[in-house]
Every structure is written in structure tokens, then in C-alpha cells.
Scaffold this active site. Structure first.
Site, PDB file in Angstrom:
ATOM      1  CG  ASP A 100      -9.792 -46.454  17.190  1.00  0.00           C
ATOM      2  OD1 ASP A 100      -9.880 -46.187  16.089  1.00  0.00           O
ATOM      3  OD2 ASP A 100     -11.126 -46.695  17.967  1.00  0.00           O
ATOM      4  CE1 TYR A 105     -16.459 -45.945  19.965  1.00  0.00           C
ATOM      5  CE2 TYR A 105     -14.079 -45.390  20.291  1.00  0.00           C
ATOM      6  CZ  TYR A 105     -15.130 -46.287  19.385  1.00  0.00           C
ATOM      7  OH  TYR A 105     -14.841 -47.153  18.648  1.00  0.00           O
ATOM      8  CE  LYS A 158     -13.408 -46.003  15.229  1.00  0.00           C
ATOM      9  NZ  LYS A 158     -13.272 -46.084  16.435  1.00  0.00           N
ATOM     10  CG  HIS A 190     -18.688 -45.338  14.299  1.00  0.00           C
ATOM     11  ND1 HIS A 190     -18.541 -44.473  15.462  1.00  0.00           N
ATOM     12  CD2 HIS A 190     -18.286 -46.858  14.524  1.00  0.00           C
ATOM     13  CE1 HIS A 190     -18.169 -45.415  16.482  1.00  0.00           C
ATOM     14  NE2 HIS A 190     -18.040 -46.776  15.907  1.00  0.00           N
ATOM     15  CG  ASN A 247     -18.068 -51.762  12.139  1.00  0.00           C
ATOM     16  OD1 ASN A 247     -17.789 -52.669  12.523  1.00  0.00           O
ATOM     17  ND2 ASN A 247     -18.378 -50.821  12.794  1.00  0.00           N
ATOM     18  CD  GLN A 302     -11.520 -49.076  14.186  1.00  0.00           C
ATOM     19  OE1 GLN A 302     -12.253 -49.141  15.137  1.00  0.00           O
ATOM     20  NE2 GLN A 302     -10.717 -48.047  14.149  1.00  0.00           N
ATOM     21  CE1 TYR A 355     -15.448 -53.763  16.826  1.00  0.00           C
ATOM     22  CE2 TYR A 355     -14.922 -52.601  14.743  1.00  0.00           C
ATOM     23  CZ  TYR A 355     -16.181 -53.631  15.379  1.00  0.00           C
ATOM     24  OH  TYR A 355     -17.365 -53.637  15.058  1.00  0.00           O
ATOM     25  CG  LEU A 380      -6.768 -57.553  23.589  1.00  0.00           C
ATOM     26  CD1 LEU A 380      -6.216 -56.724  24.498  1.00  0.00           C
ATOM     27  CD2 LEU A 380      -5.658 -58.538  23.259  1.00  0.00           C
ATOM     28  CD  GLN A 409     -13.827 -51.490  26.873  1.00  0.00           C
ATOM     29  OE1 GLN A 409     -13.936 -50.875  28.131  1.00  0.00           O
ATOM     30  NE2 GLN A 409     -13.614 -50.600  25.908  1.00  0.00           N
ATOM     31  CB  ILE A 414      -1.478 -49.744  29.375  1.00  0.00           C
ATOM     32  CG1 ILE A 414      -2.951 -49.509  29.430  1.00  0.00           C
ATOM     33  CG2 ILE A 414      -1.157 -48.594  28.330  1.00  0.00           C
ATOM     34  CD1 ILE A 414      -3.573 -48.192  30.039  1.00  0.00           C
TER      35      ILE A 414
HETATM   36  P1  NAP Z   1     -10.054 -55.120  23.392  1.00  0.00           P
HETATM   37  O1  NAP Z   1      -9.154 -54.128  22.750  1.00  0.00           O
HETATM   38  O2  NAP Z   1     -10.901 -56.176  22.743  1.00  0.00           O
HETATM   39  O3  NAP Z   1      -9.830 -55.207  24.810  1.00  0.00           O
HETATM   40  C1  NAP Z   1     -10.839 -55.889  25.671  1.00  0.00           C
HETATM   41  C2  NAP Z   1     -10.277 -56.055  26.952  1.00  0.00           C
HETATM   42  O4  NAP Z   1      -9.087 -56.842  27.235  1.00  0.00           O
HETATM   43  C3  NAP Z   1      -9.811 -55.025  27.812  1.00  0.00           C
HETATM   44  O5  NAP Z   1     -11.224 -54.325  28.177  1.00  0.00           O
HETATM   45  C4  NAP Z   1      -9.204 -55.441  29.062  1.00  0.00           C
HETATM   46  O6  NAP Z   1     -10.186 -55.711  29.927  1.00  0.00           O
HETATM   47  C5  NAP Z   1      -8.547 -56.792  28.421  1.00  0.00           C
HETATM   48  N1  NAP Z   1      -6.886 -56.487  28.398  1.00  0.00           N
HETATM   49  C6  NAP Z   1      -6.277 -55.633  27.443  1.00  0.00           C
HETATM   50  N2  NAP Z   1      -5.070 -55.779  27.733  1.00  0.00           N
HETATM   51  C7  NAP Z   1      -4.996 -56.928  28.333  1.00  0.00           C
HETATM   52  C8  NAP Z   1      -3.777 -57.622  28.708  1.00  0.00           C
HETATM   53  N3  NAP Z   1      -2.438 -57.352  28.474  1.00  0.00           N
HETATM   54  N4  NAP Z   1      -3.979 -58.983  29.632  1.00  0.00           N
HETATM   55  C9  NAP Z   1      -5.311 -59.284  29.891  1.00  0.00           C
HETATM   56  N5  NAP Z   1      -6.366 -58.737  29.511  1.00  0.00           N
HETATM   57  C10 NAP Z   1      -6.059 -57.463  28.667  1.00  0.00           C
HETATM   58  O7  NAP Z   1     -11.621 -54.138  23.463  1.00  0.00           O
HETATM   59  P2  NAP Z   1     -12.371 -53.046  22.720  1.00  0.00           P
HETATM   60  O8  NAP Z   1     -12.378 -51.845  23.481  1.00  0.00           O
HETATM   61  O9  NAP Z   1     -13.607 -53.703  22.386  1.00  0.00           O
HETATM   62  O10 NAP Z   1     -11.689 -52.744  21.271  1.00  0.00           O
HETATM   63  C11 NAP Z   1     -10.619 -52.082  21.007  1.00  0.00           C
HETATM   64  C12 NAP Z   1     -10.995 -50.571  20.568  1.00  0.00           C
HETATM   65  O11 NAP Z   1     -11.474 -50.638  19.154  1.00  0.00           O
HETATM   66  C13 NAP Z   1     -12.046 -49.746  21.299  1.00  0.00           C
HETATM   67  O12 NAP Z   1     -11.596 -49.086  22.522  1.00  0.00           O
HETATM   68  C14 NAP Z   1     -12.274 -48.654  20.175  1.00  0.00           C
HETATM   69  O13 NAP Z   1     -11.381 -47.787  20.187  1.00  0.00           O
HETATM   70  C15 NAP Z   1     -12.329 -49.652  18.953  1.00  0.00           C
HETATM   71  N6  NAP Z   1     -13.450 -50.127  18.571  1.00  0.00           N
HETATM   72  C16 NAP Z   1     -14.179 -49.622  17.513  1.00  0.00           C
HETATM   73  C17 NAP Z   1     -15.299 -50.199  16.987  1.00  0.00           C
HETATM   74  C18 NAP Z   1     -15.842 -49.651  15.826  1.00  0.00           C
HETATM   75  O14 NAP Z   1     -17.301 -50.097  15.507  1.00  0.00           O
HETATM   76  N7  NAP Z   1     -15.287 -49.187  14.788  1.00  0.00           N
HETATM   77  C19 NAP Z   1     -16.029 -51.252  17.702  1.00  0.00           C
HETATM   78  C20 NAP Z   1     -15.684 -51.875  19.156  1.00  0.00           C
HETATM   79  C21 NAP Z   1     -14.434 -51.202  19.307  1.00  0.00           C
HETATM   80  P3  NAP Z   1      -9.580 -55.727  31.507  1.00  0.00           P
HETATM   81  O15 NAP Z   1      -9.146 -54.162  31.706  1.00  0.00           O
HETATM   82  O16 NAP Z   1     -10.738 -55.920  32.352  1.00  0.00           O
HETATM   83  O17 NAP Z   1      -8.635 -56.495  31.899  1.00  0.00           O
END
Ligand code: NAP
Length: 297
Positions: free
Chosen positions: A50, A55, A84, A117, A141, A164, A190, A193, A196, A251
Site C-alpha cells: 500500500d 507518501y 492513491k 485519497h 476515508n 480504505q 489502516y 496497529l 505510526q 515484518i
Molecule cells: P500501522 O500499520 O498501524 O503500524 C504502526 C506501528 O506498529 C509501526 O510503525 C510499528 O512501529 C508497529 N509495529 C508493526 N508491527 C509490529 C509488531 N509485530 N510488533 C510490535 N509493533 C509493531 O501504521 P500506519 O503506517 O499508520 O498504517 C499502515 C499503512 O496504512 C500506512 O503505512 C499506509 O500505507 C496506510 N495509511 C493510509 C492512510 C490513508 O489516508 N489512506 C492513512 C494512514 C496510513 P515500530 O516500528 O516503532 O515498532
């Protein structure tokens, strides 16, 4: 199609892998990290990547994917790539040019999925699908009212295949999920977890999702990490889920989401954590007429 990966059929007949790798990165993280992490993700077994024009890492993600194609790990058709359309390209005549910019950076002929987006018009997106530049088109969104606006549009050619949205145990999007299911639109989560914790977007005093005691207790019970519990929860409710990390161990761990199952009682405990809490409320846009998060869902 690799049978090891679980797929969901989209309403246009294409298939999306149920687990995706997120590539958003905060500005202070060097772009080289994205290349490294994306390669590790593909090696670990992720097939759904994704990304987005906004980005500013499509060149790096493209490089990583193409290097994994070049070394024989995958073929282009094994990868499900999402990009997006960014908000500055919403004028219909600019839509295809934004996609073409992404394709050029990626060095790809097409993307598998192209999303708006944030809420906007779909007509020019349909043209990208017709031109073969995007296999599927969807949205991101969108709230229920905005989805309905699109679905009820006279002359709609292609329904969005997905929406998404931010979705995790603190904001489980139950009502939006039910609505999407009733319209055969896949909900892609999204922030599953807890996002970030990027200072630019996220209130640093917000609760740390993966520290939640219920996630912790279930992790202990299933001998898995809280992250895997949070990802598994989404799969079992029919949500396609994204997971981001730059760390190799994380990962590799996240791909294990297919190796265990939560009970109905576990699912209920996780449902009960919902508090409609958004990490990414994008409050700077709250005055915009299309701001999606003012409605209940
Ligand atoms: P996320 O997937 O919720 O991850 C958050 C954090 O979780 C990571 O930075 C990592 O931090 C930690 N993590 C991951 N695997 C883990 C594990 N096995 N154990 C412990 N901690 C773990 O974060 P996100 O980047 O906000 O969302 C995911 C994706 O969604 C984005 O990268 C993007 O592609 C997409 N997105 C889309 C939108 C939109 O508007 N459409 C908005 C936001 C995001 P650490 O590395 O510090 O451990």
C-alpha cells in the site's frame, strides 16, 4: 496466484490479498529505509503493498519491487500494488496525470488499485480503469454519506471496490463495515496497529494501542504478540488489513497472522474495546465541506 496468501474477491472480479504492507513514513525517516523494508516484506511473503503519491516514496517502493522481480522472488502479477490520487489532482483533467506520475516513478505499466485519497469525484478515476492504468478503483476515508453519494450517482460505471479507512480495536468501524459489506465494498484497515506515531499527524499523548491490556492478555493466551492479535481481529471480521513496520523481526512476525485463530469470545472482548477513537482525525480539514469524520460513520 500464490495459494499461501489469502485473497478477497473485489466487486470487479479482481482479488486483493487480505494482508498488506504499509509504506507511509514520517519525513525524518530516510527514504532508503523504505527500500530495505519493502524488500524484507516481499521476502517475508507480503504480496499487497500500500502506497500513495503523497507518501513521496513511490520511487523507492518501485525500486524495491522491481529488484525482487529481477532476482526472481516474484513476478509483477504476484504483487498487488495500491496507489492513491492526492487532493491537489482532483480536477478531472489532472487525475490521470497524477496516476501517470506515480507509474513513471514506479516504472510500472499499471497499478492494481487506485484510490481517491480523500472524498471526491469518481468519473476521471473510471477513465484510468478504462485506460488499463489501474485494474481496480476505490476510495479512502469516505464516510457512509459520501459512499452513498457515489453509489447513487447517475451513470456510475464502476462501484468503488474498497474504502480504505482508519480501523483498529479503538475505532472498529462496525457500522461502516456493515454498510460496506452490504454494498460489496471491501473495507481496508489502516492504522490497525495504532498508526505510526508521527508527530506531524498524531497527538503524542494518545493511547498506545499495542499496550492495551486486553490485547496483552489475548497475546499471552495465544502465545502471540499484541500486534498479531490486532491484525488477526481484522481478518476474522472480513477486513483487509495493512501493517507497517521498518523492523525485520516485526515484518516477519506480521505475516504469521494466518497461523492462528481467535475464538468468538476473544472477538467479543476485542469488539468491546471500541471507543470511536481516531489517531488520524486530520482536524486541520474540519472546516472543509467534504471533511469525512464529522458524521457518526
Ligand atoms: P500501522 O500499520 O498501524 O503500524 C504502526 C506501528 O506498529 C509501526 O510503525 C510499528 O512501529 C508497529 N509495529 C508493526 N508491527 C509490529 C509488531 N509485530 N510488533 C510490535 N509493533 C509493531 O501504521 P500506519 O503506517 O499508520 O498504517 C499502515 C499503512 O496504512 C500506512 O503505512 C499506509 O500505507 C496506510 N495509511 C493510509 C492512510 C490513508 O489516508 N489512506 C492513512 C494512514 C496510513 P515500530 O516500528 O516503532 O515498532
Amino acid at each position: 496466484m500464490n495459494s499461501k496468501h489469502q485473497y478477497v474477491e473485489l466487486n470487479d472480479g479482481h482479488f486483493i490479498p487480505r494482508l498488506g504492507f504499509g509504506t507511509y513514513k514520517p519525513q525524518e525517516v530516510p527514504n532508503s529505509k523504505t527500500i530495505e523494508a519493502t524488500k524484507i516484506a516481499i521476502e517475508a511473503g507480503f504480496r499487497h503493498i500500500d502506497c500513495a503519491y503523497a507518501y513521496q516514496v513511490e520511487e523507492e517502493v518501485g525500486l524495491a519491487i522491481r529488484s525482487k522481480i529481477a532476482d526472481g522472488t516474484v513476478k509483477r502479477e504476484d504483487i498487488f500494488y495500491t496507489s492513491k490520487l492526492w487532493s491537489t489532482f482532483h480536477r478531472p483533467e489532472l487525475v490521470q496525470s497524477c496516476l501517470e506520475k506515480s507509474l513513471k516513478k514506479l516504472n510500472f505499466d499499471y497499478v492494481d488499485l487506485y484510490l481517491i485519497h480523500s472524498p471526491m469525484e469518481l468519473k476521471a478515476m473510471e477513465k484510468c480503469k478504462d485506460a488499463g492504468l489501474a485494474k481496480s478503483i476505490g476510495v479512502s476515508n469516505f464516510n457512509r454519506r459520501q459512499l452513498e453519494m457515489i453509489l447513487n450517482k447517475p451513470g456510475l460505471k464502476y462501484k468503488p471496490v474498497c474504502n480504505q479507512v482508519e480501523c483498529h480495536v479503538y475505532h472498529n468501524q462496525r457500522k461502516l463495515l456493515d454498510f460496506c459489506k452490504s454494498k460489496n465494498i471491501v473495507l481496508v484497515a489502516y492504522g490497525a496497529l495504532g498508526t505510526q506515531r508521527d508527530k506531524q499527524w498524531v497527538d503524542q499523548s494518545s493511547p498506545v494501542l499495542l499496550d492495551d491490556p486486553v490485547l496483552g492478555a489475548l497475546a499471552k493466551k495465544h502465545k502471540r504478540s499484541p500486534a498479531l492479535i490486532a491484525l488477526r481481529y481484522q481478518l476474522q471480521r472480513g477486513v483487509v488489513v495493512l501493517a507497517q513496520s521498518f523492523k525485520e523481526n516485526e515484518i516477519k512476525e506480521n505475516i504469521q497472522v494466518f497461523d492462528f485463530e481467535l475464538t468468538a469470545e476473544d472477538m467479543k472482548d476485542l469488539d468491546d474495546l471500541n471507543r470511536n477513537y481516531r489517531y488520524l482525525a486530520a482536524e486541520f480539514g474540519a472546516d472543509h465541506p467534504n471533511y469525512p469524520f464529522a458524521d457518526e460513520y
